[in-house]
Design a protein around this motif. Structure first.
Motif, PDB file in Angstrom:
ATOM      1  N   THR A  29      -5.803   2.520  -2.427  1.00  0.00           N
ATOM      2  CA  THR A  29      -6.059   3.912  -2.821  1.00  0.00           C
ATOM      3  C   THR A  29      -5.034   4.877  -2.241  1.00  0.00           C
ATOM      4  O   THR A  29      -5.016   6.049  -2.632  1.00  0.00           O
ATOM      5  CB  THR A  29      -7.466   4.337  -2.372  1.00  0.00           C
ATOM      6  N   SER A  30      -4.184   4.393  -1.353  1.00  0.00           N
ATOM      7  CA  SER A  30      -3.103   5.242  -0.841  1.00  0.00           C
ATOM      8  C   SER A  30      -1.917   5.283  -1.795  1.00  0.00           C
ATOM      9  O   SER A  30      -1.001   6.094  -1.634  1.00  0.00           O
ATOM     10  CB  SER A  30      -2.629   4.741   0.531  1.00  0.00           C
ATOM     11  N   GLY A  31      -1.934   4.413  -2.796  1.00  0.00           N
ATOM     12  CA  GLY A  31      -0.878   4.394  -3.804  1.00  0.00           C
ATOM     13  C   GLY A  31      -1.397   4.865  -5.148  1.00  0.00           C
ATOM     14  O   GLY A  31      -2.486   5.442  -5.253  1.00  0.00           O
ATOM     15  N   PRO A  64       0.828  -1.210   0.000  1.00  0.00           N
ATOM     16  CA  PRO A  64       0.000   0.000   0.000  1.00  0.00           C
ATOM     17  C   PRO A  64       0.864   1.262   0.000  1.00  0.00           C
ATOM     18  O   PRO A  64       1.888   1.334   0.670  1.00  0.00           O
ATOM     19  CB  PRO A  64      -0.796  -0.127   1.308  1.00  0.00           C
ATOM     20  N   GLY A  65       0.437   2.235  -0.808  1.00  0.00           N
ATOM     21  CA  GLY A  65       1.114   3.523  -0.840  1.00  0.00           C
ATOM     22  C   GLY A  65       2.173   3.678  -1.909  1.00  0.00           C
ATOM     23  O   GLY A  65       2.669   4.794  -2.125  1.00  0.00           O
ATOM     24  N   LEU A  66       2.536   2.603  -2.606  1.00  0.00           N
ATOM     25  CA  LEU A  66       3.579   2.692  -3.616  1.00  0.00           C
ATOM     26  C   LEU A  66       3.033   3.261  -4.930  1.00  0.00           C
ATOM     27  O   LEU A  66       1.861   3.132  -5.247  1.00  0.00           O
ATOM     28  CB  LEU A  66       4.182   1.318  -3.888  1.00  0.00           C
ATOM     29  N   THR A  67       3.927   3.881  -5.693  1.00  0.00           N
ATOM     30  CA  THR A  67       3.597   4.363  -7.033  1.00  0.00           C
ATOM     31  C   THR A  67       4.204   3.398  -8.047  1.00  0.00           C
ATOM     32  O   THR A  67       5.382   3.052  -7.953  1.00  0.00           O
ATOM     33  CB  THR A  67       4.150   5.777  -7.272  1.00  0.00           C
ATOM     34  N   VAL A  68       3.394   2.981  -9.017  1.00  0.00           N
ATOM     35  CA  VAL A  68       3.809   1.945  -9.963  1.00  0.00           C
ATOM     36  C   VAL A  68       3.606   2.432 -11.394  1.00  0.00           C
ATOM     37  O   VAL A  68       2.546   2.965 -11.728  1.00  0.00           O
ATOM     38  CB  VAL A  68       3.001   0.646  -9.758  1.00  0.00           C
ATOM     39  N   LEU A  69       4.601   2.196 -12.236  1.00  0.00           N
ATOM     40  CA  LEU A  69       4.500   2.483 -13.664  1.00  0.00           C
ATOM     41  C   LEU A  69       4.371   1.174 -14.420  1.00  0.00           C
ATOM     42  O   LEU A  69       5.214   0.280 -14.289  1.00  0.00           O
ATOM     43  CB  LEU A  69       5.746   3.236 -14.151  1.00  0.00           C
ATOM     44  N   ASP A  70       3.300   1.048 -15.213  1.00  0.00           N
ATOM     45  CA  ASP A  70       3.115  -0.097 -16.099  1.00  0.00           C
ATOM     46  C   ASP A  70       3.315   0.400 -17.521  1.00  0.00           C
ATOM     47  O   ASP A  70       2.402   0.945 -18.144  1.00  0.00           O
ATOM     48  CB  ASP A  70       1.715  -0.681 -15.913  1.00  0.00           C
ATOM     49  N   ASP A  94     -13.428   5.133 -13.035  1.00  0.00           N
ATOM     50  CA  ASP A  94     -13.911   5.327 -11.674  1.00  0.00           C
ATOM     51  C   ASP A  94     -12.907   4.863 -10.621  1.00  0.00           C
ATOM     52  O   ASP A  94     -13.262   4.589  -9.480  1.00  0.00           O
ATOM     53  CB  ASP A  94     -15.240   4.595 -11.466  1.00  0.00           C
ATOM     54  N   HIS A  95     -11.631   4.765 -11.019  1.00  0.00           N
ATOM     55  CA  HIS A  95     -10.562   4.400 -10.097  1.00  0.00           C
ATOM     56  C   HIS A  95      -9.617   5.603  -9.962  1.00  0.00           C
ATOM     57  O   HIS A  95      -8.727   5.797 -10.789  1.00  0.00           O
ATOM     58  CB  HIS A  95      -9.773   3.199 -10.611  1.00  0.00           C
ATOM     59  N   PRO A  96      -9.790   6.436  -8.950  1.00  0.00           N
ATOM     60  CA  PRO A  96      -9.003   7.666  -8.852  1.00  0.00           C
ATOM     61  C   PRO A  96      -7.504   7.445  -8.682  1.00  0.00           C
ATOM     62  O   PRO A  96      -6.711   8.344  -8.989  1.00  0.00           O
ATOM     63  CB  PRO A  96      -9.593   8.369  -7.623  1.00  0.00           C
ATOM     64  N   HIS A  97      -7.102   6.262  -8.223  1.00  0.00           N
ATOM     65  CA  HIS A  97      -5.658   6.028  -8.041  1.00  0.00           C
ATOM     66  C   HIS A  97      -5.038   5.294  -9.233  1.00  0.00           C
ATOM     67  O   HIS A  97      -3.913   4.824  -9.158  1.00  0.00           O
ATOM     68  CB  HIS A  97      -5.387   5.276  -6.734  1.00  0.00           C
ATOM     69  N   VAL A  98      -5.800   5.225 -10.340  1.00  0.00           N
ATOM     70  CA  VAL A  98      -5.283   4.661 -11.589  1.00  0.00           C
ATOM     71  C   VAL A  98      -5.322   5.734 -12.670  1.00  0.00           C
ATOM     72  O   VAL A  98      -6.350   6.389 -12.873  1.00  0.00           O
ATOM     73  CB  VAL A  98      -6.099   3.435 -12.043  1.00  0.00           C
TER      74      VAL A  98
END
Length: 254
Positions: A60-62, A36-42, A83-87
């Motif tokens: 949602t913390s990431g 949780p909380g990490l930022t990921v690049l795909d 509808d996914h604010p963290h994506v």
């Protein structure tokens, strides 16, 4: 379309590959060590088939950012995650990523580096946008190592044609560790995975056995009689095909 042979819809094809390749994808996801909380690049996210699992892992913390160079892929992925604010899904080129230095905790690519014009530059960009200590995970095939039980010479002829004509960086899997090291990464491990396919229709959809054999025939790389005989034999009796996948685990030094 190449050699006058139609190709399948890209978005549908990517979904089919994701469904057929679950085991190595789960392994690649585990190797990312998401929290949780990490930022990921795909990078090379396609229609976003792998994004939900990453989004769930970082919560949602990431944040998960998918990038693809194909507008159709970006459109398909964007429609899934509105509808996914963290994506976030972006149109972009791995040769020149539009992110600040040290933006991400994790970065991944899955079967995308095989298609880019300059893999070394993409890896340099991934190194730039990862934070110190950030992890890079890449899964890539080695098309010269595709095993199809049956006529060995036809298997080899098919692989030669695919490697020389159909895939830009067909043996990128075996090069991952060297290229990552040259880009400044610390190579932690290289794993191999070889899923086995027993269903001809499924393997034909994933590996384009029929389509690419026809392309090879029209290009003069395979004799028509040999190609048609090979395909007919593959559809009779027991079928087996196994691609070789390389999974790279690398880290940006602190």
């Amino acid at each position: 379309m190449r050699w006058g042979v139609p190709s399948p819809d890209k978005v549908a094809y990517m979904a089919d590959v994701a469904a057929a390749a679950g085991d190595y994808k789960r392994q690649l996801l585990d190797l990312l060590e998401l929290e949780p909380g990490l930022t990921v690049l795909d990078l090379g996210c396609g229609p976003g088939e792998d994004v939900p699992a990453m989004a769930d892992a970082v919560t949602t913390s990431g944040r998960v950012v998918g990038v693809d160079i194909d507008p159709k892929m970006v459109e398909a992925a964007t429609s899934r995650f509105h509808d996914h604010p963290h994506v976030e899904i972006r149109l972009g080129d791995g040769l020149a990523l539009s992110f600040e230095d040290a933006t991400f905790d994790r970065a991944r690519m899955d079967r995308a580096l095989q298609h880019v014009a300059d893999p070394a530059t993409v890896l340099t960009e991934l190194h730039r946008v990862l934070k110190p200590g950030g992890l890079l995970r890449i899964g890539e095939p080695d098309w010269d190592s595709l095993v199809v039980d049956g006529d060995l010479e036809m298997n080899r002829a098919f692989n030669r044609f695919v490697c020389s004509t159909m895939v830009r960086n067909a043996t990128i899997g075996r090069q991952l560790a060297r290229l990552a090291h040259s880009a400044g990464f610390e190579v932690q491990a290289v794993h191999t995975v070889s899923p086995v396919f027993h269903d001809f229709a499924l393997a034909d959809n994933i590996f384009a056995l029929t389509r690419n054999t026809e392309r090879a025939i029209r290009a003069g790389a395979i004799e028509r009689a040999d190609g048609e005989r090979w395909l007919a034999e593959l559809q009779q009796g027991d079928f087996l095909a196994a691609p070789l996948m390389f999974l790279l685990s690398a880290r940006k030094p602190l």
